[in-house]
Design a protein around this motif. Sequence first.
Motif, PDB file in Angstrom:
ATOM      1  N   GLU A 142      84.901  23.886  60.441  1.00 28.37           N
ATOM      2  CA  GLU A 142      86.303  23.657  60.816  1.00 28.37           C
ATOM      3  C   GLU A 142      87.135  24.926  60.618  1.00 28.37           C
ATOM      4  N   ILE A 143      86.900  25.590  59.490  1.00 25.31           N
ATOM      5  CA  ILE A 143      87.601  26.854  59.210  1.00 25.31           C
ATOM      6  C   ILE A 143      87.217  27.892  60.268  1.00 25.31           C
ATOM      7  N   ALA A 144      85.923  27.957  60.573  1.00 26.28           N
ATOM      8  CA  ALA A 144      85.434  28.943  61.544  1.00 26.28           C
ATOM      9  C   ALA A 144      86.087  28.730  62.911  1.00 26.28           C
ATOM     10  N   LYS A 145      86.159  27.479  63.329  1.00 26.38           N
ATOM     11  CA  LYS A 145      86.758  27.193  64.640  1.00 26.38           C
ATOM     12  C   LYS A 145      88.235  27.557  64.667  1.00 26.38           C
ATOM     13  N   ALA A 146      88.937  27.280  63.561  1.00 23.75           N
ATOM     14  CA  ALA A 146      90.367  27.600  63.495  1.00 23.75           C
ATOM     15  C   ALA A 146      90.589  29.114  63.559  1.00 23.75           C
ATOM     16  N   ILE A 147      89.691  29.873  62.924  1.00 21.32           N
ATOM     17  CA  ILE A 147      89.802  31.341  62.973  1.00 21.32           C
ATOM     18  C   ILE A 147      89.538  31.816  64.399  1.00 21.32           C
ATOM     19  N   GLU A 148      88.499  31.248  65.008  1.00 22.74           N
ATOM     20  CA  GLU A 148      88.122  31.628  66.370  1.00 22.74           C
ATOM     21  C   GLU A 148      89.256  31.318  67.350  1.00 22.74           C
ATOM     22  N   GLU A 149      89.918  30.179  67.133  1.00 26.30           N
ATOM     23  CA  GLU A 149      91.028  29.801  68.026  1.00 26.30           C
ATOM     24  C   GLU A 149      92.339  30.481  67.628  1.00 26.30           C
ATOM     25  N   ARG A 150      92.292  31.275  66.594  1.00 22.35           N
ATOM     26  CA  ARG A 150      93.438  32.044  66.093  1.00 22.35           C
ATOM     27  C   ARG A 150      94.582  31.161  65.610  1.00 22.35           C
ATOM     28  N   THR A 151      94.222  29.974  65.104  1.00 26.76           N
ATOM     29  CA  THR A 151      95.255  29.136  64.495  1.00 26.76           C
ATOM     30  C   THR A 151      95.248  29.341  62.973  1.00 26.76           C
ATOM     31  N   LEU A 190      80.560  30.306  63.371  1.00 30.38           N
ATOM     32  CA  LEU A 190      80.598  31.033  62.096  1.00 30.38           C
ATOM     33  C   LEU A 190      80.415  32.529  62.304  1.00 30.38           C
ATOM     34  N   GLN A 191      79.492  32.901  63.209  1.00 27.88           N
ATOM     35  CA  GLN A 191      79.227  34.330  63.433  1.00 27.88           C
ATOM     36  C   GLN A 191      80.472  34.998  64.028  1.00 27.88           C
ATOM     37  N   ILE A 192      81.056  34.322  65.013  1.00 30.42           N
ATOM     38  CA  ILE A 192      82.230  34.888  65.691  1.00 30.42           C
ATOM     39  C   ILE A 192      83.398  35.006  64.700  1.00 30.42           C
ATOM     40  N   ALA A 193      83.627  33.925  63.935  1.00 26.41           N
ATOM     41  CA  ALA A 193      84.728  33.944  62.964  1.00 26.41           C
ATOM     42  C   ALA A 193      84.494  35.028  61.918  1.00 26.41           C
ATOM     43  N   ALA A 194      83.246  35.173  61.461  1.00 27.61           N
ATOM     44  CA  ALA A 194      82.941  36.194  60.453  1.00 27.61           C
ATOM     45  C   ALA A 194      83.228  37.585  61.015  1.00 27.61           C
ATOM     46  N   GLY A 195      82.898  37.785  62.288  1.00 32.24           N
ATOM     47  CA  GLY A 195      83.184  39.074  62.918  1.00 32.24           C
ATOM     48  C   GLY A 195      84.674  39.331  62.971  1.00 32.24           C
ATOM     49  N   MET A 196      85.456  38.316  63.301  1.00 34.75           N
ATOM     50  CA  MET A 196      86.912  38.475  63.397  1.00 34.75           C
ATOM     51  C   MET A 196      87.508  38.799  62.030  1.00 34.75           C
TER      52      MET A 196
END
Lengths: 238, 244
Positions: free
Chosen positions: A217-226, A182-188
């Motif tokens: 699930e949303i956070a992981k998808a953002i992190e993986e850039r999908t 979540l932290q990583i995705a929020a940063g992105m």
Amino acid sequence: MAEPRWLEFSRQLEDSRLGTTTAEKICHVAATRVGGVAASISLFVDHAYLALAESGPLALLLDEAQFQLGDGPVFAAQGSAVPLIVEDISGTDARAEFPAFGPIAESKNVGSIAAFPIGLGTAQLGTLNVYRESAGPLSAEEYANGLVAASFALSEAIDYQAGVAKAVSSGELPGRFESSHLQIAAGMVAEALECSILESLVRIRARAFADSVPVLEIAKAIEERTLVLDPEQQKGKP
Amino acid sequence: MTIPALEEAEAVRLASTLIEITSSVTHGAETIDIFTDLAQRCVRLLPVEAAGILLRDASGRIQVIGASSPSAHLLDLFQVQNDEGPCLECSNTGEPVSDEDLSADGPWPGFAERARVNGFASTYALPLRSRELTVGALNLFATGRLSEGQLVIAQALADAATLTLMQVDPASDLHIVIRRIHVAVESRNTIEQAQGMIAQRFSLEVEEAYIRLRDVAHEAQLSLYEVARAVVTRDPHSPVSTLL
């Protein structure tokens, strides 16, 4: 090993007959576990304070007095990730720090106040406030319980900001927004949309709600850039 | 156990490291630095390839606080997310745990496989103890095996770092450990948020973003947390903005 505090808190939340909404129940359980007579969750949203929930009229009165006066622990604790403990609201230090609010709290038989930050890193949403009758420090156990209560409140506060009805059980509440993903995705998202970390978290929550999937699930998808969040997407209320 | 004699140079290096750790003072955000430093010191002083740190927060959940390398960080995260692994067991029992084979038939097959894929042959978890309380664990990853003496050294480093959590704060002598761990977790959240921002800005992998932040911290002579904070708050006055 003893049962972890979040699990104890979660069970107490499930069993609580006091309070209607989850946020109100969190206040009641927090008051009990931090040795208080009242508790509230206050948020700082769009440059304004609001009481998200309270255990009863006393907490509401004390919160609103602070909002109106612009004085009190709710303000002093704002933006910090460290809990603020006012051990003696009628003491000299507190009198100097809270000249307007101090006497009101005292007149309501409040001796000490603890404000636990609700937030993630530099992204702070507000505080969970516990009003106690006696003056004096919190025990280590009460202090830890306050932090746990704030972690439950975080989940509610983000849901509120995203304007979504929650569909999570109390067992899922703590840690729902606290994972590394979540932290990583929020940063992105914050970088891509040039918004704050807090707004990113709210957007991620709103998207998860719209898609009916867990935030992780949303956070992981953002992190993986999908998945890329649309800047025009409804970012929630209020 | 047989204790081999240390060369004087080695002994001095060990003693200086212990002095450096115990003389660090933790006020708040520095807690995370002390533990990420601990991971790096282990890699420098011992024949280990990587090290990671887990701490138990106020709610009772285990949190990955820092690591010497992205692979150690991911392996620690794997343990937390999958609720299996030597470091979790060590955090729960307060006893050292080791897996010197990382075999698929061992107690943690999923974790062992991940560790092998990352090039490790053995792993050791040592408790981070503060008086009676186990606050977390230090996880070491190696390509060979550690001697008993080397494990004693690792435990001494871990104890020294944990001791800093107990240093009395003039403002309050209560709940210090709980507060310092809470602040360390919040500092880590900020670092991860900054990682996400940097990964997005320069189209980097998340691990590469971490290394970038660490390099900038080194260059600016700031802590990793200070750099992360400047990134997340978009501080225009920080030297970080020109270094990135």
